[in-house]
Motif scaffolding. Structure first.
Motif, mmCIF file in Angstrom:
data_model
loop_
_atom_site.group_PDB
_atom_site.id
_atom_site.type_symbol
_atom_site.label_atom_id
_atom_site.label_comp_id
_atom_site.label_asym_id
_atom_site.label_seq_id
_atom_site.Cartn_x
_atom_site.Cartn_y
_atom_site.Cartn_z
ATOM 1 N N GLY A 63 -1.351 0.681 7.407
ATOM 2 C CA GLY A 63 -1.129 1.540 8.572
ATOM 3 C C GLY A 63 -0.455 2.848 8.201
ATOM 4 N N GLN A 64 -0.093 3.606 9.239
ATOM 5 C CA GLN A 64 0.472 4.951 9.033
ATOM 6 C C GLN A 64 1.999 4.954 8.980
ATOM 7 N N THR A 65 2.629 3.970 9.623
ATOM 8 C CA THR A 65 4.096 3.996 9.718
ATOM 9 C C THR A 65 4.793 4.155 8.366
ATOM 10 N N PRO A 66 4.399 3.402 7.329
ATOM 11 C CA PRO A 66 5.174 3.475 6.083
ATOM 12 C C PRO A 66 4.848 4.679 5.189
ATOM 13 N N GLY A 103 -0.276 -6.343 2.242
ATOM 14 C CA GLY A 103 -0.337 -7.435 3.219
ATOM 15 C C GLY A 103 -1.702 -7.632 3.863
ATOM 16 N N ASP A 104 -2.411 -6.528 4.087
ATOM 17 C CA ASP A 104 -3.738 -6.660 4.701
ATOM 18 C C ASP A 104 -4.590 -5.446 4.392
ATOM 19 N N GLU A 105 -5.893 -5.657 4.523
ATOM 20 C CA GLU A 105 -6.831 -4.571 4.251
ATOM 21 C C GLU A 105 -8.002 -4.644 5.231
ATOM 22 N N SER A 126 -9.264 2.493 5.114
ATOM 23 C CA SER A 126 -8.783 1.504 4.139
ATOM 24 C C SER A 126 -7.276 1.648 3.918
ATOM 25 N N ASN A 127 -6.549 0.536 4.051
ATOM 26 C CA ASN A 127 -5.110 0.566 3.767
ATOM 27 C C ASN A 127 -4.849 0.835 2.287
ATOM 28 N N GLU A 128 -5.718 0.275 1.445
ATOM 29 C CA GLU A 128 -5.520 0.498 0.001
ATOM 30 C C GLU A 128 -5.673 1.983 -0.346
ATOM 31 N N GLY A 173 1.492 -5.967 19.011
ATOM 32 C CA GLY A 173 2.379 -6.938 18.364
ATOM 33 C C GLY A 173 1.787 -7.588 17.122
ATOM 34 N N HIS A 174 0.649 -7.052 16.640
ATOM 35 C CA HIS A 174 0.105 -7.686 15.429
ATOM 36 C C HIS A 174 0.919 -7.301 14.204
ATOM 37 N N VAL A 175 0.980 -8.225 13.260
ATOM 38 C CA VAL A 175 1.619 -7.964 11.967
ATOM 39 C C VAL A 175 0.595 -8.288 10.889
ATOM 40 N N GLY A 220 5.828 4.713 21.479
ATOM 41 C CA GLY A 220 4.613 3.968 21.831
ATOM 42 C C GLY A 220 4.793 2.468 21.655
ATOM 43 N N LYS A 221 5.742 2.069 20.805
ATOM 44 C CA LYS A 221 5.922 0.641 20.543
ATOM 45 C C LYS A 221 7.128 0.066 21.302
ATOM 46 N N ARG A 222 7.715 0.894 22.144
ATOM 47 C CA ARG A 222 8.895 0.482 22.910
ATOM 48 C C ARG A 222 8.583 -0.731 23.806
HETATM 49 O O1 LIG Z 1 -3.902 -2.405 11.626
HETATM 50 C C1 LIG Z 1 -2.806 -2.246 11.124
HETATM 51 O O2 LIG Z 1 -1.762 -1.917 11.929
HETATM 52 C C2 LIG Z 1 -0.407 -2.179 11.585
HETATM 53 C C3 LIG Z 1 0.416 -1.110 12.269
HETATM 54 O O3 LIG Z 1 -0.115 0.138 11.881
HETATM 55 P P1 LIG Z 1 0.598 1.530 12.201
HETATM 56 O O4 LIG Z 1 -0.403 2.576 11.836
HETATM 57 O O5 LIG Z 1 0.925 1.516 13.671
HETATM 58 O O6 LIG Z 1 1.809 1.584 11.360
HETATM 59 C C4 LIG Z 1 -0.184 -2.208 10.082
HETATM 60 O O7 LIG Z 1 1.093 -2.717 9.784
HETATM 61 C C5 LIG Z 1 -1.272 -3.033 9.411
HETATM 62 O O8 LIG Z 1 -1.042 -3.117 8.020
HETATM 63 C C6 LIG Z 1 -2.581 -2.341 9.671
HETATM 64 O O9 LIG Z 1 -3.660 -2.925 8.989
#
Ligand SMILES: O=C1O[C@H](COP(=O)(O)O)[C@@H](O)[C@H](O)[C@H]1O
Length: 228
Positions: A45-48, A71-73, A83-85, A143-145, A196-198
């Motif tokens: 994702g974008q957060t990190p 963690g996921d791709e 792609s997360n990678e 709420g997905h992780v 947005g995640k509040r």
């Molecule tokens: O789909 C995904 O979403 C989560 C959250 O993403 P974000 O862009 O809101 O930070 C992410 O942790 C996960 O790895 C990703 O595949």
């Protein structure tokens, strides 16, 4: 089992990146000093992204001794923006020593086979169950992780350490670690940014059992929640 959440509230993005970057790097160095190596599971994702950019500039990270996993791709080509990678290669990958210690999900053309091979690699290096020293995890608005989405039977998985997720709202197949991997992590950081995640946080506080993040928190004892 309930979770003890250590709340870390940062006044803005800069403080979030700096505070988190320093402490994460410190802990990784400590783990390497004590054990000779550190196993890290990265968030997609974008957060990190700002954190990864910060870590690249960190001269005293013992890069040769850190094994990096993801963690996921999303099951797309590596040239695909989704792609997360691709994101971690573009950020952390600026450090060449990262690339030689990075474990890719793209181990086969078929996602089921790739997921099984990833699990075998995990067990080979991190034991059974696999235990990560540091896990960085994001959280979606739903709420997905990792790629464990609401309503996915993969959330019930207790024996397999990885799997193919089929419930992502974007319709893409994903490969992901499962809850048993996240539950056993020595240190788990939940990285959350933005108003947005509040609402998700409010649902979590109200104990909404449908949120995958609630499932995670009800199964582990300690979480570092990093919010701005
Ligand atoms: O789909 C995904 O979403 C989560 C959250 O993403 P974000 O862009 O809101 O930070 C992410 O942790 C996960 O790895 C990703 O595949």
């Amino acid at each position: 089992m309930g979770s003890c959440i250590h709340w870390r509230l940062y006044p803005g993005l800069e403080a979030w990146v700096e505070g988190l970057g320093q402490e994460f790097a410190f802990r990784v160095r400590e783990v390497v000093r004590l054990q000779g190596r550190c196993l890290v599971l990265l968030a997609g994702g974008q957060t990190p992204v700002p954190l990864y950019e910060r870590l690249v500039g960190c001269p005293d990270l013992p890069w040769e001794n850190i094994h990096w996993w993801l963690g996921d791709e999303r099951w797309v080509d590596l040239s695909d923006e989704r792609s997360n990678e691709r994101v971690v290669r573009r950020t952390l990958g600026q450090e060449k020593r990262f690339l030689s210690m990075f474990h890719s999900w793209h181990l086969a053309c078929d996602p089921i086979e790739a997921s099984q091979r990833y699990a075998a690699e995990l067990v080979g290096l991190a034991g059974e169950p696999p235990v990560f020293d540091q896990v960085l995890l994001g959280m979606g608005v739903d709420g997905h992780v990792a790629s464990l989405f609401p309503g996915d039977p993969l959330l019930e998985e207790v024996r397999q350490y990885t799997g193919v997720a089929r419930r992502a709202p974007d319709g893409l197949l994903r490969v992901t670690v499962t809850l048993p991997v996240l539950v056993h992590a020595r240190c788990l950081w939940l990285l959350v940014r933005g108003q947005g995640k509040r609402k998700t946080l409010d649902r979590l506080a109200a104990g909404d059992p449908l949120l995958p993040v609630s499932r995670l928190l009800s199964n582990r004892t300690f979480v570092q929640w990093c919010w701005t």
